[in-house]
Write a protein that holds these residues in place. Structure first.
Motif, PDB file in Angstrom:
ATOM      1  N   VAL A 117       0.855  -1.184   0.000  1.00 34.82           N
ATOM      2  CA  VAL A 117       0.000   0.000   0.000  1.00 34.82           C
ATOM      3  C   VAL A 117       0.889   1.231   0.000  1.00 34.82           C
ATOM      4  O   VAL A 117       1.804   1.336   0.801  1.00 34.82           O
ATOM      5  CB  VAL A 117      -0.924   0.020   1.233  1.00 34.82           C
ATOM      6  CG1 VAL A 117      -1.770   1.287   1.249  1.00 34.82           C
ATOM      7  CG2 VAL A 117      -1.812  -1.205   1.226  1.00 34.82           C
ATOM      8  N   HIS A 118       0.639   2.150  -0.907  1.00 37.28           N
ATOM      9  CA  HIS A 118       1.493   3.322  -1.006  1.00 37.28           C
ATOM     10  C   HIS A 118       0.736   4.515  -1.573  1.00 37.28           C
ATOM     11  O   HIS A 118      -0.381   4.380  -2.071  1.00 37.28           O
ATOM     12  CB  HIS A 118       2.701   3.026  -1.898  1.00 37.28           C
ATOM     13  CG  HIS A 118       2.329   2.667  -3.303  1.00 37.28           C
ATOM     14  ND1 HIS A 118       2.190   1.369  -3.727  1.00 37.28           N
ATOM     15  CD2 HIS A 118       2.042   3.441  -4.375  1.00 37.28           C
ATOM     16  CE1 HIS A 118       1.840   1.356  -5.006  1.00 37.28           C
ATOM     17  NE2 HIS A 118       1.744   2.602  -5.420  1.00 37.28           N
ATOM     18  N   VAL A 119       1.354   5.658  -1.453  1.00 33.34           N
ATOM     19  CA  VAL A 119       0.835   6.892  -2.046  1.00 33.34           C
ATOM     20  C   VAL A 119       1.707   7.225  -3.254  1.00 33.34           C
ATOM     21  O   VAL A 119       2.929   7.201  -3.175  1.00 33.34           O
ATOM     22  CB  VAL A 119       0.887   8.054  -1.027  1.00 33.34           C
ATOM     23  CG1 VAL A 119       0.482   9.370  -1.699  1.00 33.34           C
ATOM     24  CG2 VAL A 119      -0.031   7.760   0.153  1.00 33.34           C
ATOM     25  N   LYS A 120       1.062   7.528  -4.357  1.00 34.07           N
ATOM     26  CA  LYS A 120       1.821   7.874  -5.559  1.00 34.07           C
ATOM     27  C   LYS A 120       2.698   9.093  -5.294  1.00 34.07           C
ATOM     28  O   LYS A 120       2.258  10.044  -4.640  1.00 34.07           O
ATOM     29  CB  LYS A 120       0.864   8.167  -6.721  1.00 34.07           C
ATOM     30  CG  LYS A 120       0.060   6.959  -7.186  1.00 34.07           C
ATOM     31  CD  LYS A 120      -0.857   7.331  -8.343  1.00 34.07           C
ATOM     32  CE  LYS A 120      -1.655   6.128  -8.828  1.00 34.07           C
ATOM     33  NZ  LYS A 120      -2.544   6.479  -9.964  1.00 34.07           N
ATOM     34  N   PRO A 121       3.921   9.071  -5.791  1.00 36.74           N
ATOM     35  CA  PRO A 121       4.837  10.182  -5.492  1.00 36.74           C
ATOM     36  C   PRO A 121       4.315  11.537  -5.934  1.00 36.74           C
ATOM     37  O   PRO A 121       4.556  12.541  -5.261  1.00 36.74           O
ATOM     38  CB  PRO A 121       6.114   9.793  -6.246  1.00 36.74           C
ATOM     39  CG  PRO A 121       5.711   8.761  -7.237  1.00 36.74           C
ATOM     40  CD  PRO A 121       4.557   8.031  -6.627  1.00 36.74           C
ATOM     41  N   GLU A 122       3.579  11.577  -7.053  1.00 41.13           N
ATOM     42  CA  GLU A 122       3.105  12.869  -7.534  1.00 41.13           C
ATOM     43  C   GLU A 122       1.972  13.438  -6.676  1.00 41.13           C
ATOM     44  O   GLU A 122       1.670  14.628  -6.725  1.00 41.13           O
ATOM     45  CB  GLU A 122       2.641  12.774  -8.997  1.00 41.13           C
ATOM     46  CG  GLU A 122       1.484  11.802  -9.236  1.00 41.13           C
ATOM     47  CD  GLU A 122       1.971  10.409  -9.601  1.00 41.13           C
ATOM     48  OE1 GLU A 122       1.254   9.710 -10.352  1.00 41.13           O
ATOM     49  OE2 GLU A 122       3.067  10.021  -9.135  1.00 41.13           O
ATOM     50  N   TYR A 123       1.330  12.557  -5.864  1.00 41.39           N
ATOM     51  CA  TYR A 123       0.255  13.006  -4.986  1.00 41.39           C
ATOM     52  C   TYR A 123       0.716  13.109  -3.530  1.00 41.39           C
ATOM     53  O   TYR A 123      -0.008  13.630  -2.685  1.00 41.39           O
ATOM     54  CB  TYR A 123      -0.931  12.042  -5.025  1.00 41.39           C
ATOM     55  CG  TYR A 123      -1.576  11.885  -6.380  1.00 41.39           C
ATOM     56  CD1 TYR A 123      -1.384  12.812  -7.398  1.00 41.39           C
ATOM     57  CD2 TYR A 123      -2.407  10.790  -6.652  1.00 41.39           C
ATOM     58  CE1 TYR A 123      -1.977  12.657  -8.643  1.00 41.39           C
ATOM     59  CE2 TYR A 123      -3.008  10.631  -7.887  1.00 41.39           C
ATOM     60  CZ  TYR A 123      -2.788  11.565  -8.881  1.00 41.39           C
ATOM     61  OH  TYR A 123      -3.393  11.402 -10.112  1.00 41.39           O
ATOM     62  N   ASN A 124       1.896  12.612  -3.239  1.00 37.56           N
ATOM     63  CA  ASN A 124       2.329  12.410  -1.867  1.00 37.56           C
ATOM     64  C   ASN A 124       2.493  13.708  -1.075  1.00 37.56           C
ATOM     65  O   ASN A 124       3.145  14.650  -1.518  1.00 37.56           O
ATOM     66  CB  ASN A 124       3.656  11.641  -1.874  1.00 37.56           C
ATOM     67  CG  ASN A 124       4.176  11.400  -0.476  1.00 37.56           C
ATOM     68  OD1 ASN A 124       3.403  11.238   0.454  1.00 37.56           O
ATOM     69  ND2 ASN A 124       5.482  11.386  -0.338  1.00 37.56           N
ATOM     70  N   LEU A 125       1.894  13.723   0.117  1.00 36.44           N
ATOM     71  CA  LEU A 125       2.015  14.866   1.025  1.00 36.44           C
ATOM     72  C   LEU A 125       2.535  14.443   2.394  1.00 36.44           C
ATOM     73  O   LEU A 125       2.608  15.260   3.311  1.00 36.44           O
ATOM     74  CB  LEU A 125       0.645  15.533   1.213  1.00 36.44           C
ATOM     75  CG  LEU A 125       0.060  16.224  -0.026  1.00 36.44           C
ATOM     76  CD1 LEU A 125      -1.415  16.538   0.178  1.00 36.44           C
ATOM     77  CD2 LEU A 125       0.830  17.493  -0.345  1.00 36.44           C
TER      78      LEU A 125
END
Length: 279
Positions: A117-125
């Motif tokens: 499970v991860h957050v996409k780098p371009e959306y990551n905050l």
């Protein structure tokens, strides 16, 4: 055939006072419960998708149809949410998505039993994002839920330890003085935190309480100062903790004890001139 990886959540947490959140309270005040309903439905779409919602023109019309509101009204609500920080303005402008650090954090914690499970780098905050920007491996910039879940228990342990010292110190003070100070008091916690940050331990607090109680507890005027504001203040604590407790005084012997011991010595055949009461 492998089961497809699930991205979104089936349910999400909702605070009972969410309408008082500073990021949406103006939105609710401006658009009423009609606008509040739009916000809740947007949250449903975000969590159903995971941690973001693509806000393209197509999605705007589809969403408006779902909530049975005009596109213009929905976009007014979204614009206010962006303005007040409920959604992240930059990510919307750069990527066309509605998201925030809060949405991402709650998603990662809720999905912490899933694999990869991860957050996409371009959306990551998230603050935990890796600083390694290796273009050959985009996964270096993904936020893994294991990293978040591993840090959360550690943070909870620190908070638990900190809360324990509040309870133990204030409870001991109340026990010694017969008073009723609160360990939940922000002022009391601030004083304790200040001394802990200087390297003081739980035993130091107990020592100060014992010393000053011994000195002041029977003095009506001074006993008023057996309080956190005095005992744990920076200007006082260093001096108090270095004071010495009075040695426990020996009980004065009764003169009759000497006579009883002397008579017993003689009765046993002892020489009165050789009697030593100290032995």
């Amino acid at each position: 055939m492998a089961r497809p990886t699930k991205e979104g959540l089936e349910y999400f947490p909702l605070d009972t006072d969410i309408d008082q959140d500073e990021k949406i309270i103006v939105v609710v005040a401006k658009f009423g419960m009609q606008g509040f309903g739009v916000i809740i439905r947007l949250m449903m779409e975000i969590y159903k998708n995971g941690y973001f919602y693509s806000w393209s023109e197509k999605e705007q019309y589809i969403f408006s149809m779902k909530v049975k509101e005009s596109v213009e009204f929905v976009n007014e609500v979204v614009d206010e949410c962006l303005k007040w920080g409920f959604f992240h303005q930059s990510k919307y402008e750069q990527c066309g998505v509605l998201t925030s650090k809060g949405f991402q954090k709650r998603y990662l914690l809720a999905a912490n039993r899933r694999k990869s499970v991860h957050v996409k780098p371009e959306y990551n905050l998230m603050e935990e994002v890796s600083d390694n920007n290796n273009e050959d491996n985009a996964d270096n910039n993904l936020v893994n839920v294991d990293e978040v879940s591993a840090k959360t228990p550690q943070k909870k342990r620190k908070e638990s330890k900190r809360n324990n010292i509040y309870v133990e110190v204030i409870s001991y003070l109340n026990q010694k003085t017969g008073k009723n100070y609160s360990h939940k008091s922000a002022a009391n916690q601030k004083l304790i935190n200040g001394r802990v940050s200087e390297g003081r331990t739980f035993e130091d607090f107990i020592r100060v309480i014992d010393i000053k109680c011994e000195q002041w507890i029977d003095n009506p005027k001074m006993s008023e100062y057996l309080r956190p504001a005095t005992l744990f203040a920076q200007k006082n604590f260093e001096n108090y903790v270095n004071e010495k407790l009075k040695p426990i005084s020996q009980k004065q012997s009764d003169p009759r004890d000497y006579e009883i011991a002397l008579n017993k010595w003689i009765a046993n055949g002892g020489d009165p001139d050789e009697f030593d009461y100290g032995k």
